[in-house]
Design a protein around this motif. Structure first.
Motif, PDB file in Angstrom:
ATOM      1  N   GLU A  15       0.823  -1.250   0.135  1.00 53.10           N
ATOM      2  CA  GLU A  15      -0.116  -0.219   0.056  1.00 53.10           C
ATOM      3  C   GLU A  15       1.015   1.167  -0.028  1.00 53.10           C
ATOM      4  O   GLU A  15       0.729   2.150  -0.689  1.00 53.10           O
ATOM      5  CB  GLU A  15      -0.935  -0.151   1.105  1.00 53.10           C
ATOM      6  N   LEU A  16       1.989   1.363   0.870  1.00 47.60           N
ATOM      7  CA  LEU A  16       2.849   2.449   0.758  1.00 47.60           C
ATOM      8  C   LEU A  16       3.447   2.654  -0.413  1.00 47.60           C
ATOM      9  O   LEU A  16       3.762   3.844  -0.972  1.00 47.60           O
ATOM     10  CB  LEU A  16       3.961   2.282   1.983  1.00 47.60           C
ATOM     11  N   GLY A  17       3.912   1.491  -0.950  1.00 53.87           N
ATOM     12  CA  GLY A  17       4.466   1.639  -2.492  1.00 53.87           C
ATOM     13  C   GLY A  17       3.504   2.302  -3.435  1.00 53.87           C
ATOM     14  O   GLY A  17       3.845   3.285  -4.416  1.00 53.87           O
ATOM     15  N   GLU A  18       2.404   1.853  -3.437  1.00 54.06           N
ATOM     16  CA  GLU A  18       1.217   2.222  -4.322  1.00 54.06           C
ATOM     17  C   GLU A  18       0.790   3.954  -4.097  1.00 54.06           C
ATOM     18  O   GLU A  18       0.684   4.674  -5.145  1.00 54.06           O
ATOM     19  CB  GLU A  18       0.030   1.416  -4.308  1.00 54.06           C
ATOM     20  N   ARG A  19       0.671   4.212  -2.986  1.00 53.97           N
ATOM     21  CA  ARG A  19       0.426   5.662  -2.523  1.00 53.97           C
ATOM     22  C   ARG A  19       1.591   6.485  -3.072  1.00 53.97           C
ATOM     23  O   ARG A  19       1.577   7.684  -3.375  1.00 53.97           O
ATOM     24  CB  ARG A  19       0.473   5.659  -0.969  1.00 53.97           C
ATOM     25  N   LEU A  20       3.055   5.951  -2.751  1.00 59.71           N
ATOM     26  CA  LEU A  20       3.987   6.975  -3.052  1.00 59.71           C
ATOM     27  C   LEU A  20       4.188   6.955  -4.478  1.00 59.71           C
ATOM     28  O   LEU A  20       4.399   8.230  -5.264  1.00 59.71           O
ATOM     29  CB  LEU A  20       5.495   6.307  -2.732  1.00 59.71           C
ATOM     30  N   ARG A  21       3.830   6.012  -5.493  1.00 65.54           N
ATOM     31  CA  ARG A  21       3.781   6.158  -6.781  1.00 65.54           C
ATOM     32  C   ARG A  21       2.821   6.887  -7.469  1.00 65.54           C
ATOM     33  O   ARG A  21       2.845   7.936  -8.392  1.00 65.54           O
ATOM     34  CB  ARG A  21       3.522   4.500  -7.511  1.00 65.54           C
ATOM     35  N   GLU A  22       1.595   6.994  -6.644  1.00 66.71           N
ATOM     36  CA  GLU A  22       0.531   8.001  -7.011  1.00 66.71           C
ATOM     37  C   GLU A  22       0.730   9.114  -6.607  1.00 66.71           C
ATOM     38  O   GLU A  22       0.831  10.058  -7.283  1.00 66.71           O
ATOM     39  CB  GLU A  22      -0.600   7.570  -6.255  1.00 66.71           C
ATOM     40  N   THR A  23       1.725   9.616  -5.562  1.00 62.09           N
ATOM     41  CA  THR A  23       2.098  11.049  -5.356  1.00 62.09           C
ATOM     42  C   THR A  23       3.164  11.523  -6.309  1.00 62.09           C
ATOM     43  O   THR A  23       3.158  12.544  -6.852  1.00 62.09           O
ATOM     44  CB  THR A  23       2.789  10.943  -3.751  1.00 62.09           C
ATOM     45  N   ASN A  24       4.033  10.364  -6.599  1.00 61.73           N
ATOM     46  CA  ASN A  24       5.127  10.928  -7.488  1.00 61.73           C
ATOM     47  C   ASN A  24       4.392  11.143  -8.962  1.00 61.73           C
ATOM     48  O   ASN A  24       4.842  12.174  -9.521  1.00 61.73           O
ATOM     49  CB  ASN A  24       6.060   9.732  -7.817  1.00 61.73           C
ATOM     50  N   ALA A  25       3.489  10.420  -9.399  1.00 60.20           N
ATOM     51  CA  ALA A  25       2.743  10.616 -10.624  1.00 60.20           C
ATOM     52  C   ALA A  25       2.053  11.927 -10.807  1.00 60.20           C
ATOM     53  O   ALA A  25       2.055  12.886 -11.601  1.00 60.20           O
ATOM     54  CB  ALA A  25       1.783   9.534 -11.115  1.00 60.20           C
ATOM     55  N   GLU A  26       1.412  12.425  -9.461  1.00 53.20           N
ATOM     56  CA  GLU A  26       0.985  13.611  -9.451  1.00 53.20           C
ATOM     57  C   GLU A  26       1.849  14.902  -9.707  1.00 53.20           C
ATOM     58  O   GLU A  26       1.414  15.882 -10.197  1.00 53.20           O
ATOM     59  CB  GLU A  26       0.294  13.804  -7.874  1.00 53.20           C
ATOM     60  N   ARG A  27       3.231  14.822  -8.801  1.00 55.66           N
ATOM     61  CA  ARG A  27       3.980  15.813  -8.812  1.00 55.66           C
ATOM     62  C   ARG A  27       4.985  15.807  -9.889  1.00 55.66           C
ATOM     63  O   ARG A  27       5.740  17.022 -10.178  1.00 55.66           O
ATOM     64  CB  ARG A  27       4.915  15.422  -7.520  1.00 55.66           C
ATOM     65  N   SER A  28       5.264  14.689 -10.853  1.00 58.48           N
ATOM     66  CA  SER A  28       6.033  14.722 -12.050  1.00 58.48           C
ATOM     67  C   SER A  28       5.459  14.140 -13.188  1.00 58.48           C
ATOM     68  O   SER A  28       4.957  13.206 -13.345  1.00 58.48           O
ATOM     69  CB  SER A  28       7.194  13.793 -11.570  1.00 58.48           C
ATOM     70  N   PRO A  29       5.341  15.029 -14.414  1.00 61.02           N
ATOM     71  CA  PRO A  29       4.774  14.563 -15.458  1.00 61.02           C
ATOM     72  C   PRO A  29       5.677  13.318 -16.044  1.00 61.02           C
ATOM     73  O   PRO A  29       5.076  12.371 -16.680  1.00 61.02           O
ATOM     74  CB  PRO A  29       5.016  15.601 -16.393  1.00 61.02           C
ATOM     75  N   VAL A  30       6.967  13.052 -16.017  1.00 60.12           N
ATOM     76  CA  VAL A  30       7.924  11.988 -16.118  1.00 60.12           C
ATOM     77  C   VAL A  30       7.391  11.022 -15.471  1.00 60.12           C
ATOM     78  O   VAL A  30       7.113   9.576 -16.168  1.00 60.12           O
ATOM     79  CB  VAL A  30       9.245  12.257 -16.033  1.00 60.12           C
ATOM     80  N   MET A  31       7.085  10.820 -14.204  1.00 63.09           N
ATOM     81  CA  MET A  31       6.662   9.577 -13.473  1.00 63.09           C
ATOM     82  C   MET A  31       5.220   9.286 -14.013  1.00 63.09           C
ATOM     83  O   MET A  31       5.014   8.096 -13.750  1.00 63.09           O
ATOM     84  CB  MET A  31       6.839  10.040 -11.839  1.00 63.09           C
ATOM     85  N   ARG A  32       4.428  10.242 -14.081  1.00 58.05           N
ATOM     86  CA  ARG A  32       2.943  10.106 -14.518  1.00 58.05           C
ATOM     87  C   ARG A  32       3.119   9.236 -16.031  1.00 58.05           C
ATOM     88  O   ARG A  32       2.311   8.274 -16.118  1.00 58.05           O
ATOM     89  CB  ARG A  32       2.256  11.332 -14.709  1.00 58.05           C
ATOM     90  N   THR A  33       4.133   9.704 -16.916  1.00 59.32           N
ATOM     91  CA  THR A  33       4.146   9.057 -17.940  1.00 59.32           C
ATOM     92  C   THR A  33       4.602   7.701 -17.892  1.00 59.32           C
ATOM     93  O   THR A  33       3.892   6.706 -18.458  1.00 59.32           O
ATOM     94  CB  THR A  33       4.922   9.856 -19.069  1.00 59.32           C
TER      95      THR A  33
END
Length: 149
Positions: A15-33
């Motif tokens: 769950e922590l990993g999933e939440r961190l990935r979501e936060t990263n995607a919200e903050r970084s267009p590169v991570m979202r892509t």
């Protein structure tokens, strides 16, 4: 109020990993892509060196590919077989798979000062970071290499 716990909990870790990935995607267009792309999937990569006659493990490399990078986690050759360029063969095969089959452009790894920084430099890796006293009395090196030729 909150409480702190220190037990190992696989479900919470996931769950922590999933939440961190979501936060990263919200903050970084590169991570979202990356999150929405096949490049964002981490794929294991393993190369084994087995004795022909017995099938015994003589060496191996364990790593993973992600975002066009090869990350080498473990590389080991049995002491009785060292000096025969087997480490170079293992690393070369991992780099070939990463480059030719998984379209990776770069590789990275960490090694300690008493392990193999000289070996990796001979393979074309460059030191890009150094952590002294990790663990105490040891220096860890972070090395990278371009796989494009």
């Amino acid at each position: 109020m909150f409480r702190i716990e220190t037990e190992v909990d696989k479900e919470r870790r996931t769950e922590l990993g999933e939440r961190l990935r979501e936060t990263n995607a919200e903050r970084s267009p590169v991570m979202r892509t990356l999150r929405d792309s096949p490049l964002g999937r981490e794929e294991p990569l393993q190369v084994w060196l087995l004795e022909e006659a017995t099938g015994a493990l003589a060496g191996g490399l364990v790593g993973r590919t992600w975002a066009r990078w090869l990350h080498v986690d473990l590389l080991w050759v049995d002491p009785g077989h060292r000096g025969a360029a087997l480490g170079s063969r293992l690393l070369g095969e991992a780099e070939r798979v990463a480059r030719d089959e998984r379209h990776c452009a770069r590789a990275r790894l960490e090694t300690w000062d008493f392990q193999a920084p000289g070996f990796y430099r001979k393979q074309g890796y460059e030191v890009v970071g150094e952590v002294t006293d990790y663990p105490p009395g040891v220096t860890e090196y972070i090395l990278v290499k371009s796989l494009s030729g």
